[in-house]
Motif scaffolding. Structure first.
Motif, PDB file in Angstrom:
ATOM      1  N   SER A 186      50.600  19.129  22.712  1.00 24.58           N
ATOM      2  CA  SER A 186      51.658  19.865  23.381  1.00 24.58           C
ATOM      3  C   SER A 186      51.435  19.694  24.877  1.00 24.58           C
ATOM      4  O   SER A 186      50.296  19.788  25.352  1.00 24.58           O
ATOM      5  CB  SER A 186      51.591  21.342  23.002  1.00 24.58           C
ATOM      6  N   VAL A 187      52.522  19.441  25.612  1.00 24.03           N
ATOM      7  CA  VAL A 187      52.411  19.239  27.052  1.00 24.03           C
ATOM      8  C   VAL A 187      53.428  20.083  27.795  1.00 24.03           C
ATOM      9  O   VAL A 187      54.446  20.496  27.232  1.00 24.03           O
ATOM     10  CB  VAL A 187      52.602  17.754  27.441  1.00 24.03           C
ATOM     11  N   THR A 188      53.146  20.321  29.069  1.00 32.16           N
ATOM     12  CA  THR A 188      54.090  20.950  29.975  1.00 32.16           C
ATOM     13  C   THR A 188      54.505  19.918  31.012  1.00 32.16           C
ATOM     14  O   THR A 188      53.652  19.241  31.590  1.00 32.16           O
ATOM     15  CB  THR A 188      53.470  22.169  30.683  1.00 32.16           C
ATOM     16  N   ILE A 189      55.802  19.813  31.226  1.00 36.84           N
ATOM     17  CA  ILE A 189      56.360  18.895  32.219  1.00 36.84           C
ATOM     18  C   ILE A 189      56.759  19.708  33.445  1.00 36.84           C
ATOM     19  O   ILE A 189      57.428  20.741  33.317  1.00 36.84           O
ATOM     20  CB  ILE A 189      57.573  18.149  31.640  1.00 36.84           C
ATOM     21  N   SER A 226      44.067  18.150  30.832  1.00 37.80           N
ATOM     22  CA  SER A 226      44.147  16.897  31.579  1.00 37.80           C
ATOM     23  C   SER A 226      45.591  16.606  31.974  1.00 37.80           C
ATOM     24  O   SER A 226      46.535  17.224  31.476  1.00 37.80           O
ATOM     25  CB  SER A 226      43.569  15.746  30.756  1.00 37.80           C
ATOM     26  N   LYS A 227      45.760  15.655  32.895  1.00 40.02           N
ATOM     27  CA  LYS A 227      47.075  15.267  33.386  1.00 40.02           C
ATOM     28  C   LYS A 227      47.251  13.768  33.166  1.00 40.02           C
ATOM     29  O   LYS A 227      46.840  12.978  34.004  1.00 40.02           O
ATOM     30  CB  LYS A 227      47.219  15.613  34.862  1.00 40.02           C
ATOM     31  N   PRO A 228      47.887  13.377  32.041  1.00 35.98           N
ATOM     32  CA  PRO A 228      48.095  11.950  31.788  1.00 35.98           C
ATOM     33  C   PRO A 228      49.050  11.292  32.776  1.00 35.98           C
ATOM     34  O   PRO A 228      49.084  10.085  32.888  1.00 35.98           O
ATOM     35  CB  PRO A 228      48.635  11.905  30.364  1.00 35.98           C
ATOM     36  N   SER A 229      49.836  12.080  33.492  1.00 36.61           N
ATOM     37  CA  SER A 229      50.640  11.583  34.607  1.00 36.61           C
ATOM     38  C   SER A 229      50.716  12.703  35.643  1.00 36.61           C
ATOM     39  O   SER A 229      50.279  13.826  35.385  1.00 36.61           O
ATOM     40  CB  SER A 229      52.042  11.159  34.148  1.00 36.61           C
ATOM     41  N   ASP A 230      51.274  12.406  36.793  1.00 37.96           N
ATOM     42  CA  ASP A 230      51.316  13.390  37.882  1.00 37.96           C
ATOM     43  C   ASP A 230      52.138  14.630  37.553  1.00 37.96           C
ATOM     44  O   ASP A 230      51.973  15.659  38.179  1.00 37.96           O
ATOM     45  CB  ASP A 230      51.881  12.752  39.152  1.00 37.96           C
ATOM     46  N   PHE A 231      53.017  14.537  36.563  1.00 41.62           N
ATOM     47  CA  PHE A 231      53.935  15.644  36.288  1.00 41.62           C
ATOM     48  C   PHE A 231      53.800  16.203  34.894  1.00 41.62           C
ATOM     49  O   PHE A 231      54.636  16.977  34.457  1.00 41.62           O
ATOM     50  CB  PHE A 231      55.392  15.201  36.502  1.00 41.62           C
ATOM     51  N   VAL A 232      52.766  15.806  34.173  1.00 44.37           N
ATOM     52  CA  VAL A 232      52.571  16.276  32.797  1.00 44.37           C
ATOM     53  C   VAL A 232      51.144  16.806  32.653  1.00 44.37           C
ATOM     54  O   VAL A 232      50.193  16.151  33.041  1.00 44.37           O
ATOM     55  CB  VAL A 232      52.812  15.139  31.782  1.00 44.37           C
TER      56      VAL A 232
END
Length: 90
Positions: free
Chosen positions: A7-10, A70-76
């Motif tokens: 589950s991720v937050t954008i 963790s942050k797999p990209s700058d916005f996730v």
């Protein structure tokens, strides 16, 4: 087989950038990971996204999935990670 459930937050307003990063970076990286069988990333709602990636072994799933926080990209940001054995499929 084993599944990695995430589950991720954008970040607000970054949905398009997150989708581009998913398409250009995340999916190719996961697809080429050892033991990757299939991956499914669901359409985000209210800034939350879900994915399920199937691997041949639990070890491969654990080695590939990013840890919570963790942050797999700058916005996730990864909120939740769980690993489960696949007991049935079609």
């Amino acid at each position: 087989m084993h599944a990695a459930l995430l589950s991720v937050t954008i970040a607000p307003g970054q949905e398009d950038a997150a989708r581009a990063a998913l398409h250009d970076q995340i999916v190719p990286r996961v697809k080429s990971a050892p033991g990757a069988v299939a991956g499914y990333w669901l359409e985000p709602r209210d800034g939350k996204g879900w994915s399920t990636v199937i691997f041949e072994t639990e070890e491969q799933a654990r080695q590939t999935a990013p840890p919570a926080g963790s942050k797999p990209s700058d916005f996730v940001t990864v909120d939740y990670v769980e690993f489960r054995e696949v007991v049935e499929s079609f």
